[in-house]
Write an enzyme that holds these catalytic residues in place. Sequence first.
Site, mmCIF file in Angstrom:
data_model
loop_
_atom_site.group_PDB
_atom_site.id
_atom_site.type_symbol
_atom_site.label_atom_id
_atom_site.label_comp_id
_atom_site.label_asym_id
_atom_site.label_seq_id
_atom_site.Cartn_x
_atom_site.Cartn_y
_atom_site.Cartn_z
ATOM 1 C CE LYS A 56 -4.057 -1.985 2.273
ATOM 2 N NZ LYS A 56 -4.966 -1.930 3.443
ATOM 3 C CB CYS A 74 -1.539 0.511 8.514
ATOM 4 S SG CYS A 74 -0.491 1.655 9.406
ATOM 5 C CG ASP A 75 -3.788 -4.853 5.325
ATOM 6 O OD1 ASP A 75 -4.490 -4.183 4.553
ATOM 7 O OD2 ASP A 75 -4.100 -5.989 5.716
ATOM 8 C CB SER A 76 -5.145 -4.987 10.855
ATOM 9 O OG SER A 76 -4.596 -3.773 11.292
ATOM 10 N N GLY A 111 0.696 -4.654 10.080
ATOM 11 C CA GLY A 111 1.912 -4.249 9.393
ATOM 12 C C GLY A 111 1.934 -2.737 9.239
#
Length: 201
Positions: A56, A74-76, A111
């Site tokens: 991203k 960010c990524d969850s 992340g």
Amino acid sequence: MTARTPRLVLASASPARLRLLREAGFAPEVIVSGVDEDALSAPTPAELALVLAEAKAAVVAARPEAAGSLVIGCDSVLELDGEALGKPADAEEATARWKAMRGRAGVLQTGHCVTDTATGRIASATASTTVRFGEPTDAEIAAYVASGEPLHVAGAFTLDGRSAPFIDGIDGDHGNVIGLSLPLLRALLAELGYSVTDLWA
């Protein structure tokens, strides 16, 4: 620390991440990456969260409108039984997910990637927070799923919404569960030569 004070760009459509940053004194712009999350994979949930965050940030950092900025990606995902669980596909999956999670603990992996578009330098890492789920009844799960909220969040739950009463507790950074770890962001910015206080709006 560097004398340059760049713009902050959040490479995410998440209103929760934007709210966290604003409440912490930042005024980020938002540029949504449009990354196809289903097209990416990694050996572990923690690595997947990081791969997605880096993807991203990379997409947005390459755009002309992000030039000269610090891009935050960010990524969850929720790690349960070694599997990475993102947003449920539909109400049926959300219901099954909650029935599998109740009374158990999972690890919310988020992340984080910060890209300095002026220098091309990148700092990234994953933050992990253990989430202890309560034991909502079938009727409570049905009502929660009917609200639509779990279809829009990683792991089918959120700490700052309707599912909050169904979370018994967490071990770690609560912001990480909402979508962004501010302590980790501070560390990543420092790695790139910036102090969070210099980036306050």
